[in-house]
Design a protein around this motif. Structure first.
Motif, short mmCIF file in Angstrom:
data_model
loop_
_atom_site.label_atom_id
_atom_site.label_comp_id
_atom_site.label_asym_id
_atom_site.label_seq_id
_atom_site.Cartn_x
_atom_site.Cartn_y
_atom_site.Cartn_z
N GLN A 78 -21.94 58.85 48.56
CA GLN A 78 -21.63 58.21 47.27
C GLN A 78 -20.18 58.45 46.89
OE1 GLN A 78 -24.41 59.67 44.40
NE2 GLN A 78 -25.92 58.10 44.87
N LEU A 79 -19.75 59.68 47.11
CA LEU A 79 -18.37 60.04 46.75
C LEU A 79 -17.38 59.27 47.62
CD1 LEU A 79 -16.95 61.92 44.81
CD2 LEU A 79 -17.00 63.70 46.53
N GLU A 88 -16.94 55.77 46.39
CA GLU A 88 -16.18 55.57 45.15
C GLU A 88 -14.74 55.18 45.43
OE1 GLU A 88 -16.26 58.68 42.25
OE2 GLU A 88 -18.45 58.65 42.19
N GLU A 94 -12.02 57.07 45.85
CA GLU A 94 -10.89 57.95 45.54
C GLU A 94 -10.65 58.82 46.77
OE1 GLU A 94 -9.68 61.49 42.51
OE2 GLU A 94 -11.15 60.07 41.75
N LEU A 120 -10.13 61.75 48.83
CA LEU A 120 -10.23 63.20 48.65
C LEU A 120 -10.35 63.86 50.02
CD1 LEU A 120 -12.98 63.27 45.86
CD2 LEU A 120 -10.53 63.51 45.51
N GLN A 129 -11.39 69.07 48.42
CA GLN A 129 -11.58 68.45 47.10
C GLN A 129 -13.00 67.93 46.93
OE1 GLN A 129 -8.27 65.77 47.66
NE2 GLN A 129 -7.10 66.71 46.02
N GLN A 178 -15.14 70.73 46.00
CA GLN A 178 -14.97 71.06 44.57
C GLN A 178 -15.77 70.11 43.68
OE1 GLN A 178 -12.69 72.96 42.55
NE2 GLN A 178 -10.92 73.45 43.81
N VAL A 179 -15.62 68.83 43.94
CA VAL A 179 -16.27 67.83 43.08
C VAL A 179 -17.79 68.01 43.10
CG1 VAL A 179 -16.74 65.36 42.79
CG2 VAL A 179 -14.42 66.14 43.30
N LEU A 180 -18.33 68.25 44.31
CA LEU A 180 -19.79 68.29 44.42
C LEU A 180 -20.37 69.69 44.27
CD1 LEU A 180 -20.18 65.72 47.33
CD2 LEU A 180 -20.56 65.32 44.90
N GLY A 181 -19.49 70.67 44.12
CA GLY A 181 -19.98 72.03 43.97
C GLY A 181 -20.61 72.57 45.24
N GLU A 234 -1.90 47.00 36.08
CA GLU A 234 -2.35 47.34 34.74
C GLU A 234 -1.61 48.58 34.26
OE1 GLU A 234 -5.63 47.36 36.82
OE2 GLU A 234 -6.08 45.24 36.44
#
Lengths: 160, 393
Positions: free
Chosen positions: A6-7, A10, A12, A14, A18, A21-24, A153
């Motif tokens: 899933q990550l 997304e 981004e 990483l 990283q 870190q995000v998923l612990g 943007e």
């Protein structure tokens, strides 16, 4: 779907530290999960996504509609795989509709792509016809919008 | 020339503080290299299909006023959305008013129902506009504190204790900005009972409801006997990432919507038609985009809360919104000094909890509406800053 996958989806960018870190999770857990996804051929691999206008000056890309005759055993699969194996082919899909295969091909110039189509692709036994469309400009590549700086943007840094 | 503030500025305006967030961010604005966890809006741009609908509306020449209550097509969509998601049914013709953001809806709700001197109960820490909006309606704000022990949900006993004669309105906002606090159904039921007993009108701001990560969001308006005494406020800014469209709405009993419509009619006239058209598209087709953004907020929340706790700042896990509200009490600093020092030494911006009322003292608000990479970098710096403070202590 696994949280690592899933990550990744997304979009981004990483590194594994990283992601951990995000998923612990620990880095080794992330690496094990990536290994599993690869082993199961869910996750096929990493490719850089380039802006063709900037990074690939000497690349010509084409989309080719191919009609082929299906075979009694295996339908389109054997021929499709045979076509997909050529280095010039980036992607190859079986389609519904007016033709059978949609082939994304690239070469260093027009001549190279043209010779792939006329000498390789259309001479494969079972290929009935081809229609080649050359790509002129990219506006979105693999989910990345290719915008000029003035079109990007821009958010004012304001908070109420 | 006369002294302006002496002679021209109204007394009740003179006494209003400026938004503490704004003040703090005028400092941050001069530091473009700083990582800001201060922004109270989605980092996502409005989903393209919604922007495209606004462009199409403009191309079709939709540039007129609308009905004061808003386009009936939009009110019908709102009515369906609120029924499906909150289980409350409102008549689109009479019970729904489209406003310029929830901020305007809140303002006209207060101005429509309050007489000078009326009292309004609200929970704190809360969004910066609540107390000033009450004062601007010539009423008296009565803050009810919430605390970290309750994960900043409201304690009905404290509301009951704060009640005094003259209280007319109870204002609620769950999930709460800045704490991410929510209030479970049982407590809402007790509050509802109390509101009925004391004949209070409830104004409920549900702007973060779609961003509830755990449990089901319940609106107090959906509880028995409450729809008739609740003004339900909602909007598009947070879940649909449409802050700049300035579009929100109020649903409530017909006579209250009628009263609000009069204030709206004479001040705003109507919400911009382009934003209304965009809102129709958002309600019709926006659910997948909302779900995708929510999923990312959820992961970001887990990351930032874990990092704060690892860094030595106690932080509850907010059940909704995109704000974490860590305690900074372990550092021995007050909120403002902590935030100023963090900005000075590590170039990370978070908002002092006191910007959200005195009961925010000892806390800071950090928005996780930003990329993983920035959250990781910012929390690494915060950890370094907290370490330095503890060594110097």
């Amino acid at each position: 779907m696994s949280s690592v996958l899933q990550l990744l989806l997304e979009g981004e960018h990483l590194n594994t530290a990283q992601m951990a870190q995000v998923l612990g999770l620990s880095e080794s857990e992330i690496e094990a999960e990536l290994k599993r996804l690869k082993a199961e051929e869910v996750f096929l691999g990493w490719r850089p996504v380039l802006n063709p206008d900037r990074a690939q000056e000497n690349v010509v890309r084409a989309v080719i509609e191919v009609k082929i005759s299906p075979e009694r055993d295996g339908g389109f699969d054997r021929l499709a795989t045979r076509i997909a194996r050529f280095d010039a082919v980036e992607s190859c899909f079986l389609m519904s509709g007016a033709y059978d295969l949609l082939v994304f091909a690239s070469g260093k110039d027009l001549r190279e792509v043209a010779s792939f189509v006329s000498e390789r692709l259309s001479t494969v036994d079972g290929v009935l016809s081809t229609a080649t469309h050359f790509m002129l400009r990219a506006y979105k590549e693999q989910g990345y919008l290719l915008l000029s700086p003035s079109e990007r943007e821009d958010k004012p840094a304001v908070s109420p | 020339m006369s002294d302006y503030s002496q002679h021209f500025v109204a007394d009740h305006v003179k006494g209003l503080p400026r938004s503490g967030i704004r003040d703090f961010f005028s400092i941050v604005a001069a530091m473009p290299q700083a990582i800001s966890l201060g922004i109270g809006e989605p980092d996502f741009v409005t989903p393209w299909h919604i922007r495209e609908a606004a462009i199409f509306a403009l191309e079709k020449g939709k540039t007129s006023y609308t009905d004061n209550l808003g386009l009936i097509r939009l009110r019908r969509e709102i009515s369906t959305y609120v029924e499906n998601n909150f289980g409350i049914s409102y008549q689109p013709e009479t019970d729904v008013l489209v406003a310029v953001g929830v901020s305007e809806a809140l303002d006209i709700a207060l101005r429509a129902v309050l007489n000078p001197g009326d009292k309004v109960l609200y929970h704190e820490p809360c969004y910066v506009s609540y107390s000033p909006s009450i004062v601007l309606a010539h009423a008296q704000p009565i803050a009810v504190g919430t605390s970290a022990e309750d994960q900043f949900g409201i304690d009905p006993a404290r509301v009951e204790a704060a009640w005094e004669p003259g209280c007319k309105v109870l204002m609620l906002n769950f999930p709460t900005n800045p704490t991410g606090g929510v209030t479970e159904r049982a407590k809402l039921e007790r509050l509802a009972k109390f509101a009925i007993e004391k004949d209070l009108l409830v104004i409920s701001d549900e702007i973060y409801s779609e961003l509830t990560f755990e449990g089901e969001h319940t609106s107090i308006a959906s509880l028995p006997g409450m729809q008739e005494r609740t003004i339900f406020l909602h909007g598009f800014s947070k879940a649909f990432a449409m802050t700049g469209f300035r579009i929100g709405y109020a649903c409530g009993p017909k006579p209250l919507i009628e009263a609000m419509m009069k204030v709206h009619q004479y001040s705003m006239l109507c919400a911009p038609i382009l934003s209304q058209e965009a809102a129709i598209e958002a309600l019709k087709n926006g659910a997948p985009a909302v779900a995708k953004m929510k999923e990312q907020y959820h992961r970001r929340r887990d990351l930032i809360v874990r990092r704060f706790n690892e860094a030595g700042l106690d932080c509850h896990s907010p059940k909704g919104s995109f704000y974490a509200f860590p305690s900074i009490q372990s550092t021995g600093l007050d909120s403002l000094s902590f935030c100023k020092g963090l900005l000075d030494q590590e170039e990370v911006a978070v908002v002092p909890g006191t910007a959200f009322g005195p009961s925010g003292a000892g806390f800071a608000r950090a928005s996780f509406s930003t990329s993983y990479e920035r959250i990781i970098e910012a929390t690494d710096r915060i950890e370094r800053y907290v370490d330095k403070l503890s060594k110097n202590a």
